[in-house]
Write a protein that holds these residues in place. Structure first.
Motif, PDB file in Angstrom:
ATOM      1  N   ALA A 110      -3.452  -5.290  13.539  1.00  0.00           N
ATOM      2  CA  ALA A 110      -2.795  -3.747  13.722  1.00  0.00           C
ATOM      3  C   ALA A 110      -2.697  -3.285  12.426  1.00  0.00           C
ATOM      4  O   ALA A 110      -2.577  -3.788  11.296  1.00  0.00           O
ATOM      5  CB  ALA A 110      -1.215  -3.961  13.827  1.00  0.00           C
ATOM      6  N   VAL A 111      -3.023  -1.906  12.454  1.00  0.00           N
ATOM      7  CA  VAL A 111      -3.075  -1.093  11.388  1.00  0.00           C
ATOM      8  C   VAL A 111      -1.956   0.188  11.540  1.00  0.00           C
ATOM      9  O   VAL A 111      -1.706   0.874  12.503  1.00  0.00           O
ATOM     10  CB  VAL A 111      -4.508  -0.195  11.515  1.00  0.00           C
ATOM     11  CG1 VAL A 111      -4.651   0.736  10.028  1.00  0.00           C
ATOM     12  CG2 VAL A 111      -5.739  -1.380  11.339  1.00  0.00           C
ATOM     13  N   THR A 150      -0.667 -12.709   8.045  1.00  0.00           N
ATOM     14  CA  THR A 150      -0.165 -11.855   6.815  1.00  0.00           C
ATOM     15  C   THR A 150       0.044 -10.597   7.219  1.00  0.00           C
ATOM     16  O   THR A 150      -0.535  -9.888   8.145  1.00  0.00           O
ATOM     17  CB  THR A 150      -1.438 -12.028   5.858  1.00  0.00           C
ATOM     18  OG1 THR A 150      -0.807 -11.501   4.606  1.00  0.00           O
ATOM     19  CG2 THR A 150      -2.530 -10.904   6.260  1.00  0.00           C
ATOM     20  N   MET A 151       1.005  -9.824   6.465  1.00  0.00           N
ATOM     21  CA  MET A 151       1.357  -8.460   6.467  1.00  0.00           C
ATOM     22  C   MET A 151       1.216  -7.751   4.948  1.00  0.00           C
ATOM     23  O   MET A 151       1.911  -8.577   4.224  1.00  0.00           O
ATOM     24  CB  MET A 151       2.724  -7.956   6.910  1.00  0.00           C
ATOM     25  CG  MET A 151       3.423  -6.505   6.942  1.00  0.00           C
ATOM     26  SD  MET A 151       4.879  -6.571   7.513  1.00  0.00           S
ATOM     27  CE  MET A 151       5.731  -7.448   6.146  1.00  0.00           C
ATOM     28  N   VAL A 152       0.339  -6.809   4.923  1.00  0.00           N
ATOM     29  CA  VAL A 152       0.210  -6.142   3.546  1.00  0.00           C
ATOM     30  C   VAL A 152       0.593  -4.743   3.773  1.00  0.00           C
ATOM     31  O   VAL A 152      -0.119  -4.155   4.553  1.00  0.00           O
ATOM     32  CB  VAL A 152      -1.276  -6.421   3.090  1.00  0.00           C
ATOM     33  CG1 VAL A 152      -1.413  -5.609   1.716  1.00  0.00           C
ATOM     34  CG2 VAL A 152      -1.730  -7.859   2.774  1.00  0.00           C
ATOM     35  N   CYS A 153       1.279  -4.214   2.835  1.00  0.00           N
ATOM     36  CA  CYS A 153       1.715  -2.991   2.958  1.00  0.00           C
ATOM     37  C   CYS A 153       1.648  -1.946   1.724  1.00  0.00           C
ATOM     38  O   CYS A 153       1.943  -2.828   0.687  1.00  0.00           O
ATOM     39  CB  CYS A 153       3.118  -2.706   3.389  1.00  0.00           C
ATOM     40  SG  CYS A 153       3.471  -3.385   5.142  1.00  0.00           S
ATOM     41  N   VAL A 154       1.318  -0.663   1.876  1.00  0.00           N
ATOM     42  CA  VAL A 154       1.320  -0.006   0.631  1.00  0.00           C
ATOM     43  C   VAL A 154       2.643   1.140   0.790  1.00  0.00           C
ATOM     44  O   VAL A 154       2.784   1.832   1.848  1.00  0.00           O
ATOM     45  CB  VAL A 154      -0.064   0.979   0.345  1.00  0.00           C
ATOM     46  CG1 VAL A 154       0.072   1.827  -0.798  1.00  0.00           C
ATOM     47  CG2 VAL A 154      -1.044  -0.149   0.140  1.00  0.00           C
ATOM     48  N   CYS A 160       0.093  -0.112   6.480  1.00  0.00           N
ATOM     49  CA  CYS A 160       0.081  -1.767   6.625  1.00  0.00           C
ATOM     50  C   CYS A 160      -1.034  -2.101   7.361  1.00  0.00           C
ATOM     51  O   CYS A 160      -1.613  -1.239   8.089  1.00  0.00           O
ATOM     52  CB  CYS A 160       1.355  -2.253   7.324  1.00  0.00           C
ATOM     53  SG  CYS A 160       2.936  -1.658   6.399  1.00  0.00           S
ATOM     54  N   VAL A 161      -1.422  -3.119   7.191  1.00  0.00           N
ATOM     55  CA  VAL A 161      -2.498  -4.147   8.166  1.00  0.00           C
ATOM     56  C   VAL A 161      -1.660  -5.498   8.358  1.00  0.00           C
ATOM     57  O   VAL A 161      -1.144  -5.885   7.277  1.00  0.00           O
ATOM     58  CB  VAL A 161      -3.764  -4.443   7.431  1.00  0.00           C
ATOM     59  CG1 VAL A 161      -3.745  -5.162   6.103  1.00  0.00           C
ATOM     60  CG2 VAL A 161      -4.594  -4.999   8.304  1.00  0.00           C
ATOM     61  N   VAL A 188      -9.570  -2.125   5.286  1.00  0.00           N
ATOM     62  CA  VAL A 188      -8.574  -1.212   6.316  1.00  0.00           C
ATOM     63  C   VAL A 188      -7.741  -0.252   5.215  1.00  0.00           C
ATOM     64  O   VAL A 188      -7.690   0.832   5.571  1.00  0.00           O
ATOM     65  CB  VAL A 188      -7.662  -2.237   6.837  1.00  0.00           C
ATOM     66  CG1 VAL A 188      -6.749  -1.426   7.537  1.00  0.00           C
ATOM     67  CG2 VAL A 188      -8.471  -2.920   7.836  1.00  0.00           C
ATOM     68  N   LEU A 189      -7.224  -0.845   4.130  1.00  0.00           N
ATOM     69  CA  LEU A 189      -6.428   0.063   3.159  1.00  0.00           C
ATOM     70  C   LEU A 189      -6.960   0.326   1.874  1.00  0.00           C
ATOM     71  O   LEU A 189      -6.408   1.215   1.435  1.00  0.00           O
ATOM     72  CB  LEU A 189      -5.082  -1.022   2.962  1.00  0.00           C
ATOM     73  CG  LEU A 189      -4.132  -1.499   4.106  1.00  0.00           C
ATOM     74  CD1 LEU A 189      -3.138  -2.357   3.493  1.00  0.00           C
ATOM     75  CD2 LEU A 189      -3.602  -0.107   4.709  1.00  0.00           C
ATOM     76  N   GLY A 190      -8.343   0.060   1.702  1.00  0.00           N
ATOM     77  CA  GLY A 190      -8.785   0.198   0.232  1.00  0.00           C
ATOM     78  C   GLY A 190      -8.445  -0.896  -0.670  1.00  0.00           C
ATOM     79  O   GLY A 190      -7.652  -1.625   0.071  1.00  0.00           O
TER      80      GLY A 190
END
Length: 375
Positions: free
Chosen positions: A36-37, A323-327, A333-334, A354-356
């Motif tokens: 999910a993006v 995993t969940m990664v967010c800026v 997030c991805v 996805v996020l750079g």
């Protein structure tokens, strides 16, 4: 939910993420993967690839998957709502929420062996903040200790050491102490109902069996999904990629929390001073070798990178890799859920495409094995 291609939502490499995923699914190197993006607090894409079981049935966006330790982030969010309501003080001793000293509670298979702490008054220094930021001083779980007994390895608050037992202790305090809460019901009402997570729960539901993901180990063996019968704050949640995307987007927006509590969740609470997340009890690195921006949040890990502050949470067992990664600045997030533990080796490349470049600490999360993934 019918989602656009991931290419419609990626930033750094708009075609690479999807082509990378399709390649490993087609080759059979990874059996199933969901993504999910989220951008600016809104879900931009939700996609699934591969299979949910050995029969080759397709993994779908509504397939129930094991959330593993992503549960910890949802639990922290729930506790912070209780803080906003004045029911919990992040910095008060857990003794204030108990009817008797912690070691005086009898052993209960649903929780940790608290009588093991008899004679060690350091338990009184434990607070919700310390437990949510993995600074309780415990190892991961008592049953993993050589003698199976719970003990303090460090003074509470003195350093970070990942501890599922610490979150189970906070669950115990909320459920068996003076508040007498039912954590499963609280999380249902405060999180799953709030965000429309209709196929998510803290313990097994019979309707999950209709569309369920089994898991795949490193040995490439299919393992049946575990129908967890107990609510465990450290990791009993089942969810879907559709559902968890809703939580991740809501968290990115700050829904359901005061601005103060939302900031606390992703504020650096204390430095992380070890080379890797596991083993949980290990020597601290010399100051010169530590990653200065890496810190414990509440239920998540926070870091600073090329795009500013970020936060992440993983979830892992022998057949699960999440995993969940967010800026923070982009509220982006991805989320990656996989029923195949081998999918984790793809996560650095997927997140980057996805996020750079975010600076997410995958080397710390996965340890030395990740050195070959960082390309």
């Amino acid at each position: 939910m019918t989602a656009p291609a991931i290419a419609a939502a990626t930033a750094d490499d708009p075609e690479g993420a999807e082509s990378l995923i399709r390649a490993v699914i087609t080759s059979g190197d990874v059996k199933g993967l969901a993504i999910a993006v989220i951008e600016d607090g809104q879900i931009r894409a939700v996609r699934t690839y591969g299979h949910r079981n050995a029969e080759g049935q397709a993994l779908q966006t509504g397939t129930v998957m094991y959330g593993a330790s992503l549960t910890k982030a949802v639990f922290a969010y729930t506790v912070l709502q209780l803080v906003d309501e004045g029911q919990v003080d992040l910095d008060a001793s857990i003794a204030t929420l108990l009817d008797r000293p912690l070691p005086d509670y009898p052993k209960d298979s649903r929780y940790g062996p608290w009588p093991d702490l008899r004679g060690d008054e350091r338990w009184r220094a434990l607070t919700p903040r310390l437990l949510l930021s993995h600074r309780g001083g415990f190892g991961n779980f008592a049953f993993l200790e050589p003698d199976g007994k719970l003990r303090f390895h460090f003074d509470p608050g003195s350093r970070y050491a990942y501890s599922g037992e610490g979150l189970i202790l906070l669950q115990f305090v909320l459920e068996q102490g003076r508040l007498k809460l039912d954590l499963g019901q609280e999380m249902q009402r405060r999180v799953f109902d709030r965000f429309g997570m209709t196929m998510t729960a803290m313990k097994w539901r019979e309707d999950f069996a209709m569309n369920l993901a089994d898991g795949v180990t490193e040995a490439r063996r299919w393992v049946p999904h575990d129908p967890r019968s107990r609510v465990r704050a450290a990791g009993s949640m089942d969810t879907t990629i559709d559902d968890f995307a809703r939580f991740a987007a809501g968290l990115a927006r700050g829904d359901g929390l005061s601005s103060r509590s939302r900031a606390e969740m992703t504020r650096p609470q204390a430095p992380i001073t070890t080379a890797s997340q596991f083993p949980t009890v290990q020597q601290e690195l010399p100051a010169s070798q530590r990653r200065a921006d890496l810190a414990a949040g509440l239920g998540v890990v926070v870091f600073d990178g090329p795009q500013g502050r970020g936060y992440f949470k993983g979830g892992h067992d022998d057949q699960t890799g999440n995993t969940m990664v967010c800026v923070e600045r982009r509220r982006a997030c991805v989320v990656l859920l996989s029923n195949d533990v081998m999918a984790e080796r793809l996560y650095p490349a997927i997140v980057r495409r996805v996020l750079g470049e975010t600076g997410v600490p995958f080397m710390w999360e996965y340890g030395p094995k990740a050195s070959g993934w960082m390309r």
